[in-house]
Design a protein around this motif. Structure first.
Motif, PDB file in Angstrom:
ATOM      1  N   UNK A   1      12.286  52.694  66.352  1.00  0.00           N
ATOM      2  CA  UNK A   1      10.891  52.254  66.456  1.00  0.00           C
ATOM      3  C   UNK A   1      10.657  51.131  65.442  1.00  0.00           C
ATOM      4  N   UNK A   2      10.525  49.901  65.946  1.00  0.00           N
ATOM      5  CA  UNK A   2      10.407  48.730  65.085  1.00  0.00           C
ATOM      6  C   UNK A   2       9.018  48.101  65.068  1.00  0.00           C
ATOM      7  N   UNK A   3       8.197  48.418  66.035  1.00  0.00           N
ATOM      8  CA  UNK A   3       6.933  47.700  66.233  1.00  0.00           C
ATOM      9  C   UNK A   3       6.040  47.758  65.001  1.00  0.00           C
ATOM     10  N   UNK A   4       5.367  46.645  64.734  1.00  0.00           N
ATOM     11  CA  UNK A   4       4.436  46.622  63.612  1.00  0.00           C
ATOM     12  C   UNK A   4       3.673  45.317  63.538  1.00  0.00           C
ATOM     13  N   UNK A   5       2.425  45.380  63.104  1.00  0.00           N
ATOM     14  CA  UNK A   5       1.632  44.191  62.857  1.00  0.00           C
ATOM     15  C   UNK A   5       1.010  44.285  61.472  1.00  0.00           C
TER      16      UNK A   5
ATOM     17  N   UNK B   1      -3.531  50.665  63.725  1.00  0.00           N
ATOM     18  CA  UNK B   1      -3.108  52.060  63.778  1.00  0.00           C
ATOM     19  C   UNK B   1      -2.373  52.367  65.082  1.00  0.00           C
ATOM     20  N   UNK B   2      -2.794  51.758  66.193  1.00  0.00           N
ATOM     21  CA  UNK B   2      -2.138  51.998  67.481  1.00  0.00           C
ATOM     22  C   UNK B   2      -0.729  51.435  67.511  1.00  0.00           C
ATOM     23  N   UNK B   3      -0.575  50.187  67.070  1.00  0.00           N
ATOM     24  CA  UNK B   3       0.742  49.539  67.128  1.00  0.00           C
ATOM     25  C   UNK B   3       1.692  50.125  66.087  1.00  0.00           C
ATOM     26  N   UNK B   4       1.178  50.366  64.891  1.00  0.00           N
ATOM     27  CA  UNK B   4       2.042  50.791  63.786  1.00  0.00           C
ATOM     28  C   UNK B   4       2.289  52.292  63.730  1.00  0.00           C
TER      29      UNK B   4
ATOM     30  N   UNK C   1      14.849  56.712  64.509  1.00  0.00           N
ATOM     31  CA  UNK C   1      14.572  56.035  63.250  1.00  0.00           C
ATOM     32  C   UNK C   1      13.274  55.241  63.389  1.00  0.00           C
ATOM     33  N   UNK C   2      12.350  55.445  62.452  1.00  0.00           N
ATOM     34  CA  UNK C   2      11.064  54.763  62.468  1.00  0.00           C
ATOM     35  C   UNK C   2      10.973  53.831  61.261  1.00  0.00           C
ATOM     36  N   UNK C   3      10.443  52.630  61.495  1.00  0.00           N
ATOM     37  CA  UNK C   3      10.332  51.639  60.430  1.00  0.00           C
ATOM     38  C   UNK C   3       8.991  51.759  59.737  1.00  0.00           C
ATOM     39  N   UNK C   4       9.041  52.225  58.500  1.00  0.00           N
ATOM     40  CA  UNK C   4       7.871  52.249  57.643  1.00  0.00           C
ATOM     41  C   UNK C   4       7.911  50.995  56.770  1.00  0.00           C
ATOM     42  N   UNK C   5       7.474  51.091  55.522  1.00  0.00           N
ATOM     43  CA  UNK C   5       7.411  49.928  54.655  1.00  0.00           C
ATOM     44  C   UNK C   5       7.275  50.377  53.208  1.00  0.00           C
ATOM     45  N   UNK C   6       7.687  49.522  52.285  1.00  0.00           N
ATOM     46  CA  UNK C   6       7.443  49.771  50.869  1.00  0.00           C
ATOM     47  C   UNK C   6       5.952  49.970  50.616  1.00  0.00           C
TER      48      UNK C   6
ATOM     49  N   UNK D   1      -1.158  52.897  57.903  1.00  0.00           N
ATOM     50  CA  UNK D   1      -0.445  53.102  59.170  1.00  0.00           C
ATOM     51  C   UNK D   1       1.036  53.366  58.918  1.00  0.00           C
ATOM     52  N   UNK D   2       1.616  52.665  57.956  1.00  0.00           N
ATOM     53  CA  UNK D   2       3.025  52.879  57.628  1.00  0.00           C
ATOM     54  C   UNK D   2       3.230  54.194  56.880  1.00  0.00           C
TER      55      UNK D   2
END
Length: 235
Positions: free
Chosen positions: A79-83, A101-104, A126-131, A145-146
């Motif tokens: 899962x890579x999607x994010x804005x 919130x919908x996309x991320x 695997x889901x892409x979160x963020x620092x 959202x992350x």
């Protein structure tokens, strides 16, 4: 991938430069299915790339039904999607909060809900979160959202088929990503200097890490978040 076994890999949000690097790294799989919201990934066609709008429930339902016609078993889902609007709280409109919130997060959760019947004991997600999920951010909605993805991963890991696993990665800024390229040079340098090594993680190195996490020797990694920030933020 696993020698002698058919593999189906699904990459949600593959049209970014990072998405294409990861898709390429999994190219030896029997099937690599990608999604895009506005631009089809380079080198893809209507047989292996499908439109998916994570803001729309109908689009999510349609995509998963298409997926079921291709394969009744999914081995890897990335899962890579994010804005990232890059706004402070007062700069957001209500509809922008809903979109981020919908996309991320929530759209990705809905996709996984519908994918559950396709998962098996060997599925790796695997889901892409963020620092930003752990350190916070100028953009609080993006960070929230992350952060939601991390709580989701910790909770869902016990609800998958026995043997399946789901994890998250939380990268810092990625060298030469779209986010990096759009930054002013001084901001790029600022982020680089936050890393003790003075180097940012590259896209190909990130793709190699993602690929490796999906291999059998990581079988006991489940419900975890792997921080990929070079030591700029240590919990």
């Amino acid at each position: 991938m696993r020698a002698g076994e058919m593999e189906t890999v699904v990459i949600i949000g593959a049209s970014s430069s990072i998405g294409q690097a990861i898709s390429s790294r999994f190219s030896m799989a029997d099937r690599v299915i990608t999604t895009y919201s506005s631009r089809m990934p380079e080198g893809s066609d209507e047989h292996n790339a499908f439109h998916l709008d994570l803001r729309e429930d109908l689009s999510i339902e349609r995509f998963v039904e298409q997926l079921k016609k291709i394969s009744l078993r999914i081995d890897v889902v990335i899962f890579l999607s994010g804005i990232l609007p890059g706004k402070d709280l007062k700069g957001y409109a209500f509809e922008e909060v809903d979109e981020v919130m919908a996309v991320n997060f929530s759209g990705q959760a809905k996709v996984l809900m519908r994918m559950l019947p396709l998962l098996t004991e060997r599925s790796r997600l695997l889901m892409f979160s963020s620092i930003s999920a752990q350190r916070g951010s100028f953009d609080p909605i993006y960070a929230a959202s992350k952060g939601a993805l991390l709580s989701f991963v910790k909770s869902v890991c016990t609800q998958l088929p026995a043997g399946a696993r789901i994890n998250a990665v939380a990268p810092g800024l990625i060298q030469d990503s779209a986010m990096f390229v759009e930054m002013a040079a001084q901001r790029q340098e600022f982020h680089r200097k936050q890393v003790p090594s003075q180097q940012l993680l590259g896209q190909q190195a990130l793709a190699d890490i993602v690929f490796d996490i999906c291999q059998p020797h990581w079988a006991h990694l489940n419900g975890a978040c792997i921080d990929l920030n070079g030591g700029q933020y240590v919990r």
